[in-house]
Write a protein that holds these residues in place. Structure first.
Motif, PDB file in Angstrom:
ATOM      1  N   TRP A 184      13.512  69.721 -47.781  1.00  0.00           N
ATOM      2  CA  TRP A 184      14.123  68.480 -48.230  1.00  0.00           C
ATOM      3  C   TRP A 184      15.291  68.748 -49.169  1.00  0.00           C
ATOM      4  N   GLU A 226      16.270  62.932 -48.946  1.00  0.00           N
ATOM      5  CA  GLU A 226      15.129  63.857 -49.007  1.00  0.00           C
ATOM      6  C   GLU A 226      14.945  64.392 -50.424  1.00  0.00           C
ATOM      7  N   HIS A 267       3.953  69.032 -40.862  1.00  0.00           N
ATOM      8  CA  HIS A 267       3.715  67.774 -40.147  1.00  0.00           C
ATOM      9  C   HIS A 267       2.246  67.627 -39.766  1.00  0.00           C
ATOM     10  N   ASP A 313       4.846  63.680 -42.884  1.00  0.00           N
ATOM     11  CA  ASP A 313       4.941  64.872 -43.713  1.00  0.00           C
ATOM     12  C   ASP A 313       3.696  64.963 -44.579  1.00  0.00           C
ATOM     13  N   LYS A 326      13.096  58.167 -49.629  1.00  0.00           N
ATOM     14  CA  LYS A 326      13.036  59.090 -48.489  1.00  0.00           C
ATOM     15  C   LYS A 326      13.399  58.399 -47.181  1.00  0.00           C
ATOM     16  N   HIS A 363       8.762  66.665 -34.157  1.00  0.00           N
ATOM     17  CA  HIS A 363       8.262  66.756 -35.519  1.00  0.00           C
ATOM     18  C   HIS A 363       6.755  66.980 -35.561  1.00  0.00           C
TER      19      HIS A 363
END
Ligand code: GAL
Length: 432
Positions: free
Chosen positions: A53, A58, A111, A320, A354, A390
């Motif tokens: 990030w 991020e 993830h 996340d 975010k 992801h």
């Protein structure tokens, strides 16, 4: 007052023993109903947090988490170990070297789904978090389907900090208004809009696939919009064959979409593609909702958003999460990190910056912008499917193999050869 009941089951992939459903909350709870487990300060020391990030939204989100942690743990110095590169394109390799070399960070971004479970849990690198979940009330704070896919054999292995959506088409409202255009909902509409933008000398679709994941995500959303959610989910379980004509059609559609992108896309990152939309050089970009965080960080407000073509009513989801690697050097400090990031308060500080919605069902009353509020509503009502690019839908090995095929596709644009490579990837992954 009572906890709001979980409202519905939405189907999600049942790939490789992962959860078959995601339960989503009816609505955020008022702040006074939040269960505030007291977090005792950790002893003085350090805490190393590893992530990718680094871009505006991020970094702002991560800093908000750090601020909360620092206030609760005044004696702890945070080491912000970031490796730039969208979707962990560089970070994951660095992480692997460290983990395999016996030098794990205290906690790292990973993830939910296959990336967490297949890469780190089944291989024995992570500690289960049962007692932390119990102590913090996390067993009822996250939707059941999320709990299922951060768990292995009934034990939770990470704490989700958000839910992201991968299938969003972002557009410059001014550019669209000047051209008298409406946001496209279908592929036909997309190509009509693209022609109109091109006629005005505007790049229709900003793409920045320097880190590869962006074109994989373009394929993922095109597959989803072409096959529909059920057949898309079937790709990950073997129920849909990769030789299906729908896959051929999706590849042909993506090939056509690529002809409307900026010529320099291979040297551009996802957030630089956002800049093309911000400046009006491009009309649209297809990217996850971290673009909302990027726009916010760049003070750009004249943007609109719709689900990518053909995906209205479908939420292409990822999350996340952070866990506890075996051998973490700063154990009490990292346990407090995991306690903190799961709370509604932390998630309401993090996610508005975010560009994500909270995973904690008691959160949702922070400064969420109109896009995020619409995403929260969609999360409650849409069909939920797992993201490929992801880490949710497929193991890292399979994703790497698909990414290789997509990289070649973007340059050679050979639909038949690419489909053959994708069929082979599925076979190699033991699916199909
Ligand atoms: C995703 C990640 C997001 C966002 C994005 C771009 O993989 O889940 O949090 O950071 O990559 O880097």
């Amino acid at each position: 007052m009572h906890l709001l009941s979980l409202s519905r089951l939405a189907s999600v992939v049942a790939a490789a023993g992962l959860a078959a459903s995601l339960t989503v909350p009816a609505a955020a709870q008022p702040a006074e109903q939040r269960t505030a487990a007291v977090i005792q300060p950790a002893p003085p020391g350090r805490l190393e947090i590893f992530s990718w990030w680094t871009t505006g939204g991020e970094a702002a989100g991560l800093n908000a988490l750090f601020d909360i942690y620092r206030a609760q743990n005044p004696g702890v110095e945070i080491v912000n170990a970031t490796v730039a590169g969208g979707a962990g394109s560089n970070a994951k390799a660095v992480l692997k070297t460290r983990m395999l070399g016996g030098d794990p960070p205290d906690s790292f971004q990973v993830h939910m789904g296959h990336e967490l479970i297949d890469t780190w849990v089944t291989t024995g690198y992570m500690e289960p978090l049962d007692s932390l979940y119990e102590e913090m009330g996390f067993n009822t704070a996250f939707p059941q389907g999320v709990l299922d896919i951060v768990s292995y054999q009934g034990h939770p292995y990470s704490v989700p900090v958000n839910i992201h959506r991968a299938n969003v088409l972002w557009y410059n409202q001014q550019v669209f208004a000047d051209a008298g255009l409406q946001a496209p909902r279908t592929f036909d509409e997309f190509f009509a809009v693209a022609d109109a933008l091109q006629a005005r000398g505007i790049t229709p679709l900003a793409l920045g696939d320097k880190d590869t994941f962006e074109s994989v995500q373009l394929l993922e959303t095109t597959l989803l919009g072409t096959l529909g959610p059920e057949a898309y989910k079937g790709l990950w379980t073997g129920e849909t064959s990769w030789s299906d004509p729908g896959v051929t059609q999706a590849l042909a559609t993506m090939k056509r979409m690529l002809s409307y992108t900026n010529a320099d896309h291979a040297g551009v990152t996802w957030d630089q593609a956002d800049d093309l939309v911000i400046s009006g050089k491009a009309g649209m970009t297809i990217m996850g909702d971290w673009t909302d965080g990027d726009f916010t960080a760049k003070h750009f407000t004249s943007y609109g958003y719709v689900p990518t073509p053909g995906t209205t009513g479908v939420y292409d989801a990822l999350a996340d999460t952070f866990g506890l690697p075996k051998g973490a050097k700063d154990r009490p400090q990292v346990l407090n990190w995991l306690r903190t990031i799961g709370t509604a308060e932390a998630q309401d500080a993090f996610n508005p910056l975010k560009g994500a919605i909270p995973a904690n069902i008691n959160a949702g009353s922070g400064q969420y912008d109109p896009y995020l509020q619409s995403a929260m509503a969609d999360w409650r009502s849409n069909t939920i499917v797992p993201s490929l690019a992801h880490g949710a839908a497929a193991s890292e090995g399979w994703l790497t193999s698909i990414s290789d095929a997509v990289t070649v596709f973007v340059t050679r644009q050979d639909v038949a050869a690419t489909q053959q490579a994708l069929v082979q990837s599925a076979i190699d992954a033991g699916v199909g």
